[in-house]
Design an enzyme around this catalytic site. Sequence first.
Site, PDB file in Angstrom:
ATOM      1  N   ASP A  75       0.970  -0.625   0.560  1.00 28.55           N
ATOM      2  CA  ASP A  75      -0.076   0.181  -0.327  1.00 28.55           C
ATOM      3  C   ASP A  75       0.755   0.890  -0.016  1.00 28.55           C
ATOM      4  OD1 ASP A  75      -1.819   1.830   0.613  1.00 28.55           O
ATOM      5  OD2 ASP A  75      -1.140   1.938   2.982  1.00 28.55           O
ATOM      6  N   ASP A 273      -1.215  -0.857   6.251  1.00 30.40           N
ATOM      7  CA  ASP A 273      -1.986   0.000   7.286  1.00 30.40           C
ATOM      8  C   ASP A 273      -3.208   0.684   7.742  1.00 30.40           C
ATOM      9  OD1 ASP A 273      -1.784   2.101   5.402  1.00 30.40           O
ATOM     10  OD2 ASP A 273      -1.313   3.304   7.330  1.00 30.40           O
ATOM     11  N   ASP A 277      -7.392  -1.610   3.782  1.00 36.27           N
ATOM     12  CA  ASP A 277      -6.223  -2.398   3.596  1.00 36.27           C
ATOM     13  C   ASP A 277      -6.539  -3.780   3.871  1.00 36.27           C
ATOM     14  OD1 ASP A 277      -4.473  -0.710   2.169  1.00 36.27           O
ATOM     15  OD2 ASP A 277      -3.850  -0.038   4.016  1.00 36.27           O
TER      16      ASP A 277
HETATM   17  P1  ADP Z   1      -4.338   4.837  -0.285  1.00 33.24           P
HETATM   18  O1  ADP Z   1      -5.070   3.397  -0.967  1.00 33.24           O
HETATM   19  O2  ADP Z   1      -2.990   5.350  -0.525  1.00 33.24           O
HETATM   20  O3  ADP Z   1      -3.872   4.384   1.074  1.00 33.24           O
HETATM   21  P2  ADP Z   1      -6.805   6.143  -0.169  1.00 33.24           P
HETATM   22  O4  ADP Z   1      -8.025   4.743  -0.040  1.00 33.24           O
HETATM   23  O5  ADP Z   1      -7.212   6.187   1.730  1.00 33.24           O
HETATM   24  O6  ADP Z   1      -5.317   5.605  -0.555  1.00 33.24           O
HETATM   25  O7  ADP Z   1      -7.695   7.179  -0.291  1.00 33.24           O
HETATM   26  C1  ADP Z   1      -7.289   6.813  -2.570  1.00 33.24           C
HETATM   27  C2  ADP Z   1      -7.921   8.617  -2.941  1.00 33.24           C
HETATM   28  O8  ADP Z   1      -8.923   9.017  -2.363  1.00 33.24           O
HETATM   29  C3  ADP Z   1      -6.601   9.388  -2.199  1.00 33.24           C
HETATM   30  O9  ADP Z   1      -5.914   9.859  -3.121  1.00 33.24           O
HETATM   31  C4  ADP Z   1      -7.505  10.694  -2.380  1.00 33.24           C
HETATM   32  O10 ADP Z   1      -7.406  11.475  -3.497  1.00 33.24           O
HETATM   33  C5  ADP Z   1      -8.900  10.073  -1.894  1.00 33.24           C
HETATM   34  N1  ADP Z   1      -9.626  10.733  -0.666  1.00 33.24           N
HETATM   35  C6  ADP Z   1      -9.738   9.391   0.122  1.00 33.24           C
HETATM   36  N2  ADP Z   1     -10.574  10.712   1.441  1.00 33.24           N
HETATM   37  C7  ADP Z   1     -10.114  11.321   1.110  1.00 33.24           C
HETATM   38  C8  ADP Z   1     -10.459  12.636   2.138  1.00 33.24           C
HETATM   39  N3  ADP Z   1     -10.589  12.783   3.190  1.00 33.24           N
HETATM   40  N4  ADP Z   1     -10.769  14.125   1.788  1.00 33.24           N
HETATM   41  C9  ADP Z   1      -9.766  13.798   0.180  1.00 33.24           C
HETATM   42  N5  ADP Z   1      -9.740  13.188  -0.513  1.00 33.24           N
HETATM   43  C10 ADP Z   1      -9.896  11.908   0.231  1.00 33.24           C
HETATM   44 MG    MG Z   2      -2.803   3.317   3.186  1.00 31.51          MG
END
Ligand code: ADP
Ligand code: MG
Length: 398
Positions: A75, A273, A277
Amino acid sequence: AISLVSFAGWLYFGALADALMVAVAVLIVACPCALGLATPTSMMVGISRGAEMGILIRNGKVLERARKITTVVIDKTGTLTHGKPSVTDVISQTEGRGRLLSYAASAEFGSEHPYAKAIVAAARETGTAWASPQQFEAMPGKGIRAVIDGEEILVGTPRWLMEKGIALSSYQEEVERLSEEGKTPVVVAVNRKVYGLIALSDTLKESAKGLVAALHRMGIKVILLTGDHHGVAQIIAHETDIDQVISEVLPTDKAAKIKELQQAGEQVAMVGDGINDAPALAQADVGIAIGTGADIAIAAADITLMGEDLRRVVNTLSLADATIQNIRQNLFFAFLYNTILIPVAAGWFYPLFGILLSPILAAAAMGLSSISVTANALRLKSFKEKTYIPGDYHGRQL
Ligand code: ADP
Ligand code: MG
């Protein structure tokens, strides 16, 4: 059975006392104590050595799977990066930057997401005031929707806003430019009209590049799995030498991606993390959670790594290898004693060499075999952490 046959044989050729001695000696030496000890002792020592290195292993079974891993899926946010992003750009063609940040911070105030925290922190730093929303809804992997004073505010991925039928129009180019710089573009829309963009950037962990290099040396393929924008993911993959990128994946689809890899014949370890995930960690053959992450990720994983140093991923795989090898050595020792000593105890060598095993010596030999198995297992205590991984990557801001 061997004991009974020996008894009968010795009774036929000799005295009852001898026959009894031989029968008992066979019984003692055939007792598979060492065999019973072989696996659990190695596992126990391996798992406790892991704990010393900050690798918490839930059970021994996972070690067997860990040594067969062919692909490691990682991730991005919080795993490969520190997960403490900061706001780098605030762009608006129509509003003041303060006003844009204020809208975004108001919407994000209640969110747990690292990007939300970064936006609120940026508003705080610049002394921007914000309101608290009347309605608030988090869309995992997409963004946030909030209603403040009758105005609907959306903050999230460009893709999500486009899905909702909100045109990015003149901001499209900015989105591309920012993501090519390795920054995550987040769109702010008010009442279905784009007000501007906020760019966030996170730093790679120092151990990220070394991790990928070490996994490659072990012949393992490395895949980056993230919900983030494609461009950002590509840049990080390029910086760290990661083989493949699966980006813009919704939390609900992360597990499905792991399943696809498994169906293609890969043995997959997932390192993650976040809450998003957890299903993927559970689906993977080996789920490895970062201890600084969400509780649910830790609960879903087989292995938890203390602290944020990624070298522990490599140490986990090599410890698993060392432990399974140790078990095999133990089984060999245990079988060796039984197979060599049973015929001796049964008196096969008596007619030719006059060798017999008294029950007392047989008991001593049994003890020795258990000791040798335990001693061999204890060697795992001195399992060395891999030090060859270069820590040459100093958290450069991407
Ligand atoms: P990752 O897989 O890298 O851990 P997430 O699944 O948490 O990322 O989020 C994916 C994308 O969704 C982020 O890159 C962001 O652009 C958007 N996103 C998610 N939650 C938020 C939020 N609260 N505010 C702004 N953007 C968000
Ligand atoms: Mg993450």
